[in-house]
Design an enzyme around this catalytic site. Structure first.
Site, PDB file in Angstrom:
ATOM      1  N   GLU A 433       0.818  -1.222   0.000  1.00  0.00           N
ATOM      2  CA  GLU A 433       0.000   0.000   0.000  1.00  0.00           C
ATOM      3  C   GLU A 433       0.847   1.266   0.000  1.00  0.00           C
ATOM      4  OE1 GLU A 433      -2.666  -0.093   3.372  1.00  0.00           O
ATOM      5  OE2 GLU A 433      -1.162  -0.889   4.711  1.00  0.00           O
ATOM      6  N   CYS A 504      -7.556  -5.636  -1.362  1.00  0.00           N
ATOM      7  CA  CYS A 504      -8.534  -5.486  -0.276  1.00  0.00           C
ATOM      8  C   CYS A 504      -8.959  -4.027  -0.076  1.00  0.00           C
ATOM      9  CB  CYS A 504      -8.004  -6.080   1.020  1.00  0.00           C
ATOM     10  SG  CYS A 504      -6.530  -5.253   1.621  1.00  0.00           S
TER      11      CYS A 504
END
Ligand code: PEP
Ligand code: MG
Length: 580
Positions: A433, A504
């Site tokens: 991320e 996700c």
């Protein structure tokens, strides 16, 4: 009727009465008073007005002493307003004739005055709106005895209107009583927005100033699909929204029929469809929607939903409950992703100018080893009850990953020494991320069993746009070509290394973006439980060939808007919605 536009963060339509939580966190009473209570309520108002006038007097003296009369004059103006007979008359009329509780009378009147001042061309008078707001706060402080009632214990269903809700306030919302919520601040990628989706509460954030225009009990419509808020809707608008609610209900019933069908593309490729959760209580919904497992358990909400630091036992009970309920389906437990942006009752961090670049997530865990060890012990102890995986968030350097894995190994050995039998083959993964992790992905892939792309943060850090700031919300796009290239790089590298990868972030639960992700080679989605049926429907409507063609086009594009428009159109063509 008044229509406000904000950012749609959690779909669905809510129709109901407003419950205004003002900027200081007060909830104004929803009820009307009885005729027999009028005199007592007026006496309560007078006491509060006297107390506030005394306070202002004290403030004026103290400021005069420290800064001189010129500055103290501000408070003389406040005192004049407080003692203005017109104000008292207006408040009395609302209490006596409309049976408003004094808190509501005060909020309504002073906000009304503030609004008028604000609209004036004269800058000096416009500034006086702040003084009125200050007076209102002072009076409410007294009238409500400084008690801030809990949003978790509402008596009637309501739509919450607030300047902002912190993630911890959102976490405590009673999903059975809160029909929807609207905030003046906030952005699409913020944790408050994510929680709203998890709780399946229709929500609109970032609508800008609105609290001055609404009082408790006003009728409202929250359109979480379009990001629209309608205050005091007219009859035609109300009936068209009632119809939309009905369509929502029948659509979700239709989607429910997909529950037991496999998640696969039209040409038969299996797609793993997992759920993101914040609380163990969400697990039954995940099972009901047909989730293949939990792809992201955001454990930091154990901290945010409580007023004290969770013990090892509290962690253990929560993880065990989720693992047992999921019955051998995979459960990815993400270690604490706490940071200044999510801190609830206590901050482990001193003032930070840039919380998103500060001591959050894995950095915070590695600086607070006792806290980290407590969580790892609990996860490891709970792991025999299901199919646990452990995932580290916000990993930026290989050193961080190695330190976290080392602590995990040591914790495992400690537990074994204490006589616990712990599976030794628990898969260990990391979130991708941060752009740095993508640039070094080949190295990371040699040291993990799986990766999960967190597009919420990846977007924020790639585009340098705070994910929860309304001022820059128009610049925050997961479908920006730069973000898409980073996702593409990660998926290609993971495929080459034969390491499972999923997404996700919110992007994977967004229908038209899911189409792109399939085309980029994604075979594992982890989405909010509410999004499972729709993402399954899309997977079952398309072939991989179609998605790959779409992705190839997108990889040539130059702007988020171009990508977004193109994908919306492709979704309409490839997986059209039916209204029957
Ligand atoms: C993400 O960043 O995409 C993610 C899934 O994690 P969180 O939203 O909890 O930061
Ligand atoms: Mg994240």
């Amino acid at each position: 009727m008044q229509v406000l536009q904000g950012i749609a963060v959690s779909p669905g339509i809510a129709i109901g009465e407003a419950l205004v939580v003002d900027t200081e966190g007060f909830i104004l009473p929803q009820h009307r008073i009885a005729h027999s209570e009028v005199d007592a309520e007026l006496a309560r108002l007078d006491l509060a007005m006297e107390a506030v006038a005394d306070d202002i007097g004290r403030d004026r003296e103290s400021v005069a002493e420290q800064l001189g009369d010129e500055y103290a004059a501000i408070f003389s103006a406040h005192q004049q307003m407080m003692c203005d007979p017109h104000l008292r008359t207006r408040l009395e009329a609302l209490i006596r004739e409309n049976l408003c509780p004094p808190e509501v009378a005060v909020a309504k009147t002073l906000r009304g005055y503030a609004r008028k001042f604000q609209q004036m061309d004269n800058a000096y008078l416009a500034e006086r709106a702040h003084d009125l707001r200050d007076l209102e706060q002072r009076l409410l402080d007294y009238l409500m005895a400084r008690q801030r009632p809990s949003l978790s214990k509402l008596t009637d269903p309501a739509i919450i209107l607030a300047h902002d809700l912190t993630p911890s306030q959102t976490a405590k919302l009673d999903r059975h009583k809160v029909l929807g919520f609207v905030t003046e601040a906030g952005g699409e990628g913020g944790h408050t927005a994510i929680l709203a989706k998890g709780l399946e509460i229709p929500a609109v954030v970032g609508v800008g100033q609105m609290l001055v225009n609404v009082v408790c009990g006003s009728h409202l419509i929250v359109d979480g699909d379009q990001g629209t808020v309608i205050i005091k809707p007219d009859a035609a608008t109300l009936s068209s929204y009632q119809e939309k609610c009905e369509q929502h209900r029948s659509r979700s019933l239709r989607l429910q029929q997909l529950r037991d069908l496999p998640c696969e593309t039209r040409d038969g490729t299996r797609i793993q469809l997992l759920a993101n959760i914040e609380f163990p209580q969400e697990v039954p919904t995940c099972i009901e929607r047909g989730a293949g497992g939990i792809g992201l358990y955001r454990t930091e909400f154990l901290y945010l939903g409580s007023d004290t630091e969770p013990t090892e036992e509290t962690h253990y009970q929560a993880y065990r409950e989720v693992l047992q309920a999921m019955q051998q389906r995979p459960v990815v437990i993400r270690t604490l992703d706490l940071g200044a942006d999510k801190m609830g009752y206590a901050s482990l961090v001193a003032d930070e100018h840039n919380p998103f670049l500060g001591l959050r997530s894995i950095r915070l865990s590695l600086r607070n080893l006792d806290l980290f060890r407590t969580q790892l012990r609990a996860i490891l102890r709970a792991s025999p009850f299901g199919s646990a995986r452990i995932m580290f968030p916000l990993v930026t350097t290989l050193l961080e990953l190695r330190q976290a894995k080392l602590l995990l190994r040591e914790t495992m050995e400690d537990l074994q020494d204490e006589g616990h039998s712990i599976p030794t083959d628990i898969p260990i993964g990391m979130m991708v991320e941060v752009p740095a992790a993508v640039m070094m992905i080949d190295h990371f892939l040699r040291e993990v069993d799986f990766v999960s792309i967190g597009t919420n943060d990846l977007t924020q850090y790639t585009l340098a746009v705070d994910r929860s700031n309304k001022e820059v919300a128009d610049l925050y796009h997961a479908c920006d070509p730069a973000v898409i290239k980073l996702i593409d790089m990660t998926l290609k590298a993971a495929r080459a290394a034969n390491i499972p990868a999923n997404v996700c972030g919110q992007m994977s639960g967004t229908p038209h973006l899911a189409l792109l992700l399939l085309g980029l080679g994604l075979r594992g989605f982890s989405v909010p439980p509410a999004a499972i049926p729709e993402i399954k429907r899309i997977c079952r409507s398309v072939t991989l060939d179609q998605c790959e063609t779409v992705a190839a086009h997108v990889l040539e594009m130059e702007s988020a808007r171009e990508v977004d428009n193109y994908l919306q159109e492709q979704l309409r063509q490839l997986a059209p919605q039916t209204n029957t």
